[in-house]
Design a protein around this motif. Structure first.
Motif, PDB file in Angstrom:
ATOM      1  N   ILE A  15       0.808  -1.210   0.000  1.00 18.26           N
ATOM      2  CA  ILE A  15       0.000   0.000   0.000  1.00 18.26           C
ATOM      3  C   ILE A  15       0.850   1.273   0.000  1.00 18.26           C
ATOM      4  N   PRO A  16       1.957   1.358   0.759  1.00 20.15           N
ATOM      5  CA  PRO A  16       2.746   2.596   0.701  1.00 20.15           C
ATOM      6  C   PRO A  16       3.482   2.800  -0.614  1.00 20.15           C
ATOM      7  N   ALA A  17       3.529   1.775  -1.458  1.00 13.42           N
ATOM      8  CA  ALA A  17       4.294   1.876  -2.708  1.00 13.42           C
ATOM      9  C   ALA A  17       3.534   2.547  -3.833  1.00 13.42           C
ATOM     10  N   ARG A  18       2.203   2.511  -3.763  1.00 11.45           N
ATOM     11  CA  ARG A  18       1.398   2.969  -4.902  1.00 11.45           C
ATOM     12  C   ARG A  18       0.209   3.785  -4.427  1.00 11.45           C
ATOM     13  N   GLN A  19      -0.132   4.788  -5.198  1.00 10.28           N
ATOM     14  CA  GLN A  19      -1.402   5.455  -4.980  1.00 10.28           C
ATOM     15  C   GLN A  19      -2.530   4.467  -5.319  1.00 10.28           C
ATOM     16  N   PRO A  20      -3.648   4.526  -4.622  1.00 12.37           N
ATOM     17  CA  PRO A  20      -4.708   3.536  -4.862  1.00 12.37           C
ATOM     18  C   PRO A  20      -5.223   3.518  -6.297  1.00 12.37           C
ATOM     19  N   ALA A  21      -5.302   4.669  -6.945  1.00  8.32           N
ATOM     20  CA  ALA A  21      -5.773   4.672  -8.334  1.00  8.32           C
ATOM     21  C   ALA A  21      -4.807   3.925  -9.243  1.00  8.32           C
ATOM     22  N   MET A  22      -3.499   4.007  -8.945  1.00  7.21           N
ATOM     23  CA  MET A  22      -2.513   3.261  -9.727  1.00  7.21           C
ATOM     24  C   MET A  22      -2.703   1.764  -9.540  1.00  7.21           C
ATOM     25  N   THR A  23      -3.012   1.354  -8.313  1.00  9.73           N
ATOM     26  CA  THR A  23      -3.265  -0.061  -8.065  1.00  9.73           C
ATOM     27  C   THR A  23      -4.494  -0.529  -8.828  1.00  9.73           C
ATOM     28  N   ALA A  24      -5.526   0.300  -8.894  1.00 11.11           N
ATOM     29  CA  ALA A  24      -6.709  -0.057  -9.684  1.00 11.11           C
ATOM     30  C   ALA A  24      -6.349  -0.216 -11.156  1.00 11.11           C
ATOM     31  N   MET A  25      -5.507   0.684 -11.670  1.00 10.84           N
ATOM     32  CA  MET A  25      -5.061   0.576 -13.055  1.00 10.84           C
ATOM     33  C   MET A  25      -4.307  -0.728 -13.293  1.00 10.84           C
ATOM     34  N   THR A  26      -3.390  -1.047 -12.378  1.00 10.13           N
ATOM     35  CA  THR A  26      -2.586  -2.261 -12.517  1.00 10.13           C
ATOM     36  C   THR A  26      -3.466  -3.500 -12.446  1.00 10.13           C
ATOM     37  N   ALA A  27      -4.399  -3.518 -11.489  1.00 10.93           N
ATOM     38  CA  ALA A  27      -5.290  -4.670 -11.345  1.00 10.93           C
ATOM     39  C   ALA A  27      -6.142  -4.861 -12.594  1.00 10.93           C
ATOM     40  N   ALA A  28      -6.691  -3.784 -13.116  1.00 12.21           N
ATOM     41  CA  ALA A  28      -7.524  -3.872 -14.318  1.00 12.21           C
ATOM     42  C   ALA A  28      -6.712  -4.358 -15.512  1.00 12.21           C
ATOM     43  N   THR A  29      -5.483  -3.862 -15.626  1.00 18.87           N
ATOM     44  CA  THR A  29      -4.631  -4.258 -16.745  1.00 18.87           C
ATOM     45  C   THR A  29      -4.248  -5.725 -16.654  1.00 18.87           C
ATOM     46  N   LEU A  30      -3.825  -6.159 -15.469  1.00 14.14           N
ATOM     47  CA  LEU A  30      -3.443  -7.556 -15.297  1.00 14.14           C
ATOM     48  C   LEU A  30      -4.625  -8.493 -15.507  1.00 14.14           C
ATOM     49  N   ASP A  31      -5.794  -8.094 -15.064  1.00 18.72           N
ATOM     50  CA  ASP A  31      -6.966  -8.934 -15.257  1.00 18.72           C
ATOM     51  C   ASP A  31      -7.296  -9.055 -16.741  1.00 18.72           C
ATOM     52  N   THR A  32      -7.153  -7.951 -17.460  1.00 18.08           N
ATOM     53  CA  THR A  32      -7.428  -7.970 -18.895  1.00 18.08           C
ATOM     54  C   THR A  32      -6.408  -8.825 -19.645  1.00 18.08           C
ATOM     55  N   LEU A  33      -5.128  -8.607 -19.363  1.00 19.91           N
ATOM     56  CA  LEU A  33      -4.075  -9.331 -20.078  1.00 19.91           C
ATOM     57  C   LEU A  33      -4.083 -10.822 -19.770  1.00 19.91           C
ATOM     58  N   SER A  34      -4.505 -11.189 -18.551  1.00 21.15           N
ATOM     59  CA  SER A  34      -4.495 -12.594 -18.158  1.00 21.15           C
ATOM     60  C   SER A  34      -5.783 -13.328 -18.528  1.00 21.15           C
TER      61      SER A  34
END
Length: 351
Positions: A66-85
């Motif tokens: 959590i301290p590594a990323r802003q929450p919106a960035m985590t949402a972006m990463t999660a959405a991208t990984l879910d799409t690519l996988s």
């Protein structure tokens, strides 16, 4: 009960084999492959690499810090990984510890429960693809008085709901995890103590949300070492440095969640000795001070039949996904451990 695989940290010396281990887990029908991050490799890149070269197994962050990323960035990463996988991503979150949060990321380790709750709320809201606005103690979106405006995620995740897990150890964190998450990522879980150390708190949180533990994923990671039952003591010695690091050296002298967990399992005196030795620089002494019983209760050791009996105990205690960290000095040893895990699950009648 399902099986998972925990690859741990990329860059720990087994990188050339980790992909092959993940691919074998995929072939064997393991449910999920987790990757971790601390202050070396990041989990998102590793999971992208694994997802691109597997077919069925889910990939999960254990954890995104959590301290590594802003929450919106985590949402972006999660959405991208879910799409690519192709809809195979599981989002695991955690606050890390004070040394990493403040020393590596420059983020004060204060009010971790409030910070986690707000973070989860923002991530979930962003992934609904609504225009994002939020007012909390730690985040305000958009910032007031500036040019920012509410905007929405442009990526469409494969699924409407990406499973969200929280790494939790302490009673208050466990209770909040039960309330706001879809699963809990656990470490050093003993089947014999799971109810009082973990499930009672998760259940209380679920009740706050008007839910039960039905459908909630209780997901501990256990190191696995296969061998003759006569050699269990030697197998346990394999994990002494690992246990000493967490019980003795993780966090700080005042804030070591793993040390407190060992205390709650009845090892108060031993936990204090392990920490004192570790923090004074005597890592070997700390490892030697760990009771074999503590290691045996928090790992899977011995023959396939012995491991099957332990798997039964975890399933009966309430575990729904058992993530294995297979030990071995060579790729073939790690693959053999992975296959032994599948065989043990079948012998336990849990497959």
């Amino acid at each position: 009960m399902q099986l998972g695989l925990n690859l741990g940290y990329w860059g720990a010396g087994m990188d050339g084999d980790n992909l092959a281990v993940a691919q074998e887990a995929d072939r064997l029908g393991y449910a999920v492959c987790w990757a971790a991050e601390a202050y070396g490799s990041d989990a998102a890149t590793v999971l992208s690499w694994v997802a691109a070269q597997t077919e069925r197994i889910d990939v999960g962050s254990a954890i995104f810090q959590i301290p590594a990323r802003q929450p919106a960035m985590t949402a972006m990463t999660a959405a991208t990984l879910d799409t690519l996988s192709g809809g195979r991503f599981r989002l695991g979150l955690g606050v890390s510890g004070p040394q990493v949060s403040e020393g590596w990321y420059g983020v004060r380790f204060d009010k971790p429960l409030t910070r986690t709750r707000e973070y989860v709320e923002i991530v979930r809201k962003a992934m609904t693809r609504e225009r994002l606005s939020y007012e909390g103690e730690h985040w305000t979106l958009p910032l007031p008085g500036g040019p920012g405006k509410p905007i929405k995620l442009t990526v469409h995740p494969q699924r409407e709901h990406i499973p969200l897990y929280i790494a939790a150890i302490g009673p208050k964190n466990l209770e909040q995890t039960g309330e706001i998450a879809d699963g809990a990522l656990l470490i050093f879980p003993a089947a014999e103590h799971l109810e009082e150390t973990t499930l009672t708190h998760l259940r209380a949180g679920r009740a706050k949300a008007g839910k039960t533990l039905d459908g909630f994923d209780v997901c501990p990671t256990l190191p696995l070492a296969v061998g003759d039952d006569k050699d269990v003591a030697a197998l346990a010695d394999t994990f002494r440095p690992y246990t000493a690091l967490y019980v003795g050296g993780m966090g700080s002298a005042k804030q070591n969640f793993y040390n407190k967990l060992a205390q709650r399992m009845g090892y108060e005196r031993e936990a204090a000795e392990i920490q004192e030795k570790y923090l004074s620089g005597d890592k070997q002494g700390a490892a030697a001070a760990i009771p074999q019983d503590l290691i045996d209760k928090t790992t899977l050791l011995g023959s396939v039949d012995r491991i099957a009996d332990r798997m039964k105990a975890y399933a009966e205690a309430g575990v729904t996904t058992l993530s294995l960290a297979p030990a071995g000095f060579t790729l073939q040893e790690r693959l053999a451990s992975l296959r032994a895990g599948t065989e043990a699950l079948e012998r336990a009648g849990l497959a």
